[in-house]
Design an enzyme around this catalytic site. Structure first.
Site, PDB file in Angstrom:
ATOM      1  N   TYR A  14       8.313   1.309   6.505  1.00  0.00           N
ATOM      2  CA  TYR A  14       7.648   0.030   6.247  1.00  0.00           C
ATOM      3  C   TYR A  14       8.462  -0.902   5.350  1.00  0.00           C
ATOM      4  CZ  TYR A  14       3.628   2.620   8.005  1.00  0.00           C
ATOM      5  OH  TYR A  14       2.778   3.369   8.780  1.00  0.00           O
ATOM      6  N   HIS A  19       4.270  -6.880   6.242  1.00  0.00           N
ATOM      7  CA  HIS A  19       3.167  -6.430   5.386  1.00  0.00           C
ATOM      8  C   HIS A  19       3.657  -6.037   3.991  1.00  0.00           C
ATOM      9  CE1 HIS A  19      -1.045  -6.236   5.995  1.00  0.00           C
ATOM     10  NE2 HIS A  19      -1.193  -4.979   6.327  1.00  0.00           N
ATOM     11  N   ASN A 112      -7.140  -6.613   4.567  1.00  0.00           N
ATOM     12  CA  ASN A 112      -7.800  -5.371   4.153  1.00  0.00           C
ATOM     13  C   ASN A 112      -7.374  -4.880   2.772  1.00  0.00           C
ATOM     14  OD1 ASN A 112      -9.486  -5.121   6.396  1.00  0.00           O
ATOM     15  ND2 ASN A 112      -7.839  -4.226   7.611  1.00  0.00           N
TER      16      ASN A 112
END
Length: 188
Positions: A14, A19, A112
């Site tokens: 990631y 993100h 979220n």
């Protein structure tokens, strides 16, 4: 003490994804402020230091984005930090790539990680630096988009957004966040 949290997902897979732009800002702050992120407690990687005479804690929650509040609530409780001394940096689909927007409160807006923070902190009143990542095109799923890497065209815009976010954090050490917000949002 001021807590500056960058949201993202842990792990090499990631590292340079849309993100994880919050993690990118924390890494840059740690480098510029010479704060070593060497403590791994409360499901987060963090470090503390003094910048411009203020004690600062930089943190990257390691809970994965959607559970970020599980890191920050216990960390803030342990260090007895109030919500008004928290700044959260995260990606925002609703801003054009590379634009930043500061806010002092607001809804999760479908994010979220912010939803988790609001749930665990019991309030939506905390300072935020939102970094625009744009929206997916050509029918790409949002999850694939946010977990994808920046294109070579987007990279310079994101580098500039990271630099602006660092400058906003630096300014917030000597001025009220509302004043910093008005200054930086006027530049958009």
């Amino acid at each position: 003490m001021l807590v500056i949290a960058g949201l993202g997902n842990p792990g090499k897979n990631y590292e340079n994804t849309r993100h994880n732009v919050g993690f990118m800002v924390i890494d840059q702050l740690a480098k510029e402020w010479n704060i070593e992120l060497n403590q791994n407690k409360f499901n987060g990687l963090y470090g503390t230091g003094f910048v411009s005479g203020k004690k600062v804690l930089l943190v990257k929650p390691l809970t994965y984005m959607n559970l970020s509040g599980e890191c920050l609530r216990p960390l803030m409780d342990y260090y007895d930090v109030d919500n008004e001394d928290l700044t959260v940096i995260y990606d925002d689909l609703d801003l054009p790539t590379g634009k930043i927007r500061l806010r002092t409160k607001g809804s999760a807006g479908g994010h979220n990680g912010i939803k988790s923070l609001i749930q665990h902190l019991g309030t939506s009143e905390f300072d935020r630096i939102r970094i625009g990542i744009g929206r997916p095109v050509n029918g790409m799923k949002v999850v694939d988009y946010v977990l994808g890497s920046f294109t070579k065209e987007e990279a310079p815009e994101i580098e500039e957004a990271v630099d602006k976010s660092v400058k906003a954090c630096e300014a917030s050490l000597s001025k009220p966040f509302l004043e910093v917000m008005n200054e930086f949002n006027a530049k958009v």
